[in-house]
Scaffold this active site. Structure first.
Site, short mmCIF file in Angstrom:
data_model
loop_
_atom_site.label_atom_id
_atom_site.label_comp_id
_atom_site.label_asym_id
_atom_site.label_seq_id
_atom_site.Cartn_x
_atom_site.Cartn_y
_atom_site.Cartn_z
N GLN A 54 -82.57 42.90 -43.12
CA GLN A 54 -81.18 42.50 -43.26
C GLN A 54 -80.60 42.01 -41.93
O GLN A 54 -80.95 42.55 -40.88
CB GLN A 54 -80.32 43.67 -43.75
CG GLN A 54 -80.68 44.18 -45.13
CD GLN A 54 -79.83 45.39 -45.50
OE1 GLN A 54 -79.75 46.36 -44.74
NE2 GLN A 54 -79.20 45.35 -46.66
N HIS A 69 -69.16 47.53 -43.41
CA HIS A 69 -70.56 47.13 -43.60
C HIS A 69 -70.56 45.62 -43.86
O HIS A 69 -69.85 45.16 -44.75
CB HIS A 69 -71.18 47.82 -44.81
CG HIS A 69 -71.05 49.31 -44.83
ND1 HIS A 69 -72.14 50.15 -44.76
CD2 HIS A 69 -69.97 50.13 -44.92
CE1 HIS A 69 -71.74 51.40 -44.82
NE2 HIS A 69 -70.42 51.41 -44.92
N HIS A 112 -72.44 46.86 -38.60
CA HIS A 112 -71.38 47.79 -38.97
C HIS A 112 -70.33 47.75 -37.88
O HIS A 112 -70.64 47.89 -36.70
CB HIS A 112 -71.94 49.19 -39.17
CG HIS A 112 -72.90 49.26 -40.32
ND1 HIS A 112 -74.25 49.05 -40.15
CD2 HIS A 112 -72.70 49.46 -41.64
CE1 HIS A 112 -74.84 49.13 -41.33
NE2 HIS A 112 -73.93 49.37 -42.24
N LYS A 117 -66.04 45.81 -51.96
CA LYS A 117 -66.71 44.81 -51.12
C LYS A 117 -66.27 43.40 -51.49
O LYS A 117 -65.95 43.10 -52.65
CB LYS A 117 -68.23 44.92 -51.23
CG LYS A 117 -68.80 44.71 -52.62
CD LYS A 117 -70.32 44.84 -52.61
CE LYS A 117 -70.88 44.74 -54.03
NZ LYS A 117 -72.35 44.79 -54.07
N CYS A 160 -77.09 51.82 -42.50
CA CYS A 160 -75.78 52.34 -42.13
C CYS A 160 -75.79 53.77 -41.57
O CYS A 160 -75.13 54.02 -40.55
CB CYS A 160 -74.80 52.21 -43.28
SG CYS A 160 -75.48 52.25 -44.92
N ASP A 196 -77.89 42.87 -40.57
CA ASP A 196 -76.97 43.95 -40.91
C ASP A 196 -76.10 44.32 -39.71
O ASP A 196 -76.59 44.38 -38.58
CB ASP A 196 -77.77 45.17 -41.35
CG ASP A 196 -76.98 46.11 -42.22
OD1 ASP A 196 -75.88 45.73 -42.65
OD2 ASP A 196 -77.47 47.22 -42.48
N ARG A 201 -87.12 49.51 -50.24
CA ARG A 201 -86.55 50.04 -51.48
C ARG A 201 -87.61 49.97 -52.57
O ARG A 201 -88.28 48.95 -52.72
CB ARG A 201 -85.30 49.25 -51.89
CG ARG A 201 -84.16 49.41 -50.89
CD ARG A 201 -82.92 48.66 -51.28
NE ARG A 201 -81.93 48.74 -50.20
CZ ARG A 201 -80.78 48.09 -50.17
NH1 ARG A 201 -80.47 47.27 -51.18
NH2 ARG A 201 -79.94 48.22 -49.16
#
Length: 664
Positions: A402, A536, A406, A490, A355, A404, A384
């Site tokens: 991901q 997100h 945004h 979320k 992000c 992912d 991570r």
């Protein structure tokens, strides 16, 4: 005359009970059947022991086995205590620590006197637990002065319990529960009235592992004994059957059998994808690209390593630092004297999420309100620093990618964008045959932003799901207080797999915090600068975990369009090899992923081997098929083969192996 309390029951009736009465007294007053069936009670919504006295007028609901969620929680809590009592009876000198219930059972951590426990100890412990249950020992609550309880634990050599009792926050007295008159444990409760309320055939001890005291690897290593506990033998049998089925579907075992991937210590927590496994990845990636292209996303790629100052500004450095891999931005010469990394070194970090980098792309150039919504997508590789003990095959790794994205949008666009995402996620999950439920995770106690910001964000997500028609019991709609991220609430998508397990995968979050912290803005219609809202979102969650879920959901028998090898042409005799190669070439030209098997082996052996490899289609050819231009088509799982012309087989397989059409 003692004061009378009015006790309201779920059916609307009210009973007057004298001061000092308990839920057990109410149950007995209603009838002996209810008195026998009652396990605990809810007084004004709080779960309590049946022996808890009323302190005034109250609403009462008696808990029986029909109240399965509460009853299972009570049973598993009781099983954990009985496990601890049994272990101390069989192994004197063993210290007890913690013993909570879990989603399907319970565990207890012990400090053995002589040796760690092993699975060979479990049958004897189970037998002792059943003896304690059969004894129907009363479970009795007492309140103790903290210093008195700490002193007792120390006198009995229970150093772990003494430490925990002394360090519990606050100065209020502590509660203990007696089992009969000869064994007690510190516990908040509640418990059932006696051990005999449990079904002795409804539990099983499952395994033993090591566990650090209070989860800290610098502390003593303990022995943890796990068990599964239920309300009756039928529930236990059903659970054990599910476990057997889950073991057959374990993605780690199937991944090895199907030659998809492996993991090893040299890259602990990261995946080595083999050609077949990476073909699944590539198909998913291509599928998702088609989905995001049709939905108006723009794909980007961002750096793996970013300056720590960026993570400080975003807030991740302060709240997520222990989970990040960090490196100095200047590696010293190994011949230099002194510390390897100086105190004033500038730090970089492998990105744990995408992000902040997407905000930096958004900030390039001036954005107008006309540019919004701007949907940025990345197949983003993240790292991570998960604890070693938490890693689990593909399901929890240290390096993951991901799907992912945004969405930067105006306030008036939020509900429409979230609704569009809900509809996209619905189509995608249904393509894979999943049903799902949707949860709204609300503000946590520790968070960024004002209450007004959180009110808006939570309402926007809620309204979008309502508009999409998904906030219904059919979709398992539920709100989860306190479970949002530190920067945003979320929506969560929980998939249900073929054997009833649930997996939390997709999310969308409505975030006003990060755009503020990273100074993202656009020029509004009024000519002034405004903050965009940042949504997100992910659907797979991560490719690694989603592939693991798919493998287990389908037990390795992936849909034909996802199968790494979609068809094998197997010859019966060497005279058919040339024709077999021709069949494979034509299938390949038609877009089917095909291999040939021309080994000098019996055809039954070949059929069995490719069935174990979960190949969807096997085309068997011999001398007759070569002469006639036909094939014998076997479908995975079918008992019989079907004779057809080569052209018909190619047409069938081309249709069956085509990827889903994502158009609404």
């Amino acid at each position: 005359m003692s004061e009378m309390f009015k006790i309201s029951l779920p059916d609307g009736s009210v009973r007057e009970m004298p001061q000092g009465s308990t839920p057990a007294d109410v149950a007995a007053a209603i009838g002996p059947g209810l008195a026998k069936a009652a396990m605990a009670a809810r007084i004004d919504g709080e779960l309590v022991d049946l022996s808890m006295p009323f302190t005034g007028d109250a609403a009462l609901a008696l808990v029986t086995s029909r109240d399965e969620a509460d009853a299972l929680e009570l049973a598993r809590h009781d099983f954990a205590h009985i496990l601890a009592e049994a272990v101390q009876a069989l192994f004197p000198g063993t210290q007890i620590t913690f013993g909570p219930s879990t989603d399907d059972g319970f565990y207890y951590d012990f400090a053995p006197r002589d040796r760690p426990f092993t699975e060979e100890d479990l049958p004897a412990i189970e037998a002792e637990m059943r003896r304690i249950i059969a004894a129907d020992k009363p479970l009795r609550r007492e309140v103790w002065d903290r210093e008195q309880l700490v002193s007792r634990w120390k006198q009995q050599g229970e150093t772990f319990k003494a430490e925990w009792a002394a360090q519990l926050p606050g100065d209020e007295p502590l509660t203990v529960y007696w089992s009969g008159d000869d064994w007690l444990d510190m516990c908040r409760g509640p418990h059932m009235p006696s051990t005999g309320k449990l079904d002795p055939a409804a539990f099983k001890l499952t395994r033993v592992s090591g566990a650090y005291w209070r989860g800290d690897q610098n502390n003593a290593m303990l022995s943890r004994i796990y068990g599964t506990g239920w309300l009756n033998k039928k529930q236990l049998s059903a659970h054990l059957t599910r476990l057997e089925e889950a073991a057959k579907r374990d993605h780690r075992r199937l991944g090895a059998e199907m030659d998809l991937f492996h993991l090893q210590a040299e890259a602990h927590g990261s995946v080595f994808w083999h050609p077949k496994g990476y073909m699944i990845w590539r198909e998913l990636e291509a599928y998702m690209r088609r989905a995001i292209d049709d939905a108006g996303y723009r794909e980007v790629k961002t750096p793996q390593v970013m300056d720590a100052r960026q993570w400080e500004q975003s807030g991740h450095w302060g709240k997520y630092r222990e989970n990040m891999f960090v490196i100095p931005d200047e590696v010293p010469n190994v011949e230099d004297e002194g510390p390897i990394v100086s105190d004033d070194a500038q730090w970089m970090a492998l990105k744990p999420m995408n992000c902040p980098a997407h905000v930096l792309i958004f900030r390039q150039g001036i954005k107008s309100y006309r540019d919004l919504p701007l949907r940025l997508y990345e197949n983003g590789c993240c790292h991570r620093n998960e604890p070693h003990g938490a890693l689990h095959g593909l399901m929890r790794v240290r390096q993951f990618t991901q799907d992912d994205a945004h969405i930067f949008c105006r306030e008036d666009q939020i509900v429409a964008e979230v609704r569009a995402f809900c509809e996209l996620a619905d189509r995608i999950y249904k393509d894979f045959g999943f049903t799902y439920s949707i949860k709204l995770a609300l503000r946590p106690e520790k968070r960024f932003g004002t209450d007004a910001m959180w009110d808006m964000a939570e309402n926007e997500l809620r309204n979008a799901v309502v508009e999409a028609g998904l906030a219904t019991p059919e979709y398992g709609w539920e709100e989860l207080p306190g479970e949002g991220a530190f920067y945003a609430p979320k929506l969560e998508w929980h998939l249900t797999d073929a054997i009833g397990r649930t997996w939390q995968v997709g999310t969308i979050q409505s975030d006003r915090v990060l755009p503020e912290r990273l100074d993202a803005s656009y020029v509004g219609e009024d000519g002034a600068r405004h903050r965009p809202v940042m949504l997100h979102r992910a659907i797979f969650g991560s490719y690694e975990r989603f592939i693991g879920i798919l493998i287990e959901h389908f037990a390795g028998r992936l849909p034909a369009w996802l199968a790494p090898v979609q068809a094998v042409v197997a010859t019966i005799v060497s005279d058919a090899d040339a024709y077999g190669a021709q069949v494979a070439a034509k299938l390949r030209s038609a877009g089917v992923r095909v291999e040939t098997d021309m080994r000098n082996e019996k055809i039954n052996y070949k059929v069995r081997e490719h069935s174990l490899q979960k190949v969807p289609y096997l085309l068997v050819v011999g001398k007759r098929e070569a002469e006639e231009g036909t094939v014998a088509l076997r479908t995975l799982g079918a008992e019989h083969q079907k004779m057809m012309s080569l052209d018909d087989a190619i047409a069938l397989l081309t249709a069956e192996t085509a990827a889903p059409d994502l158009r609404p």
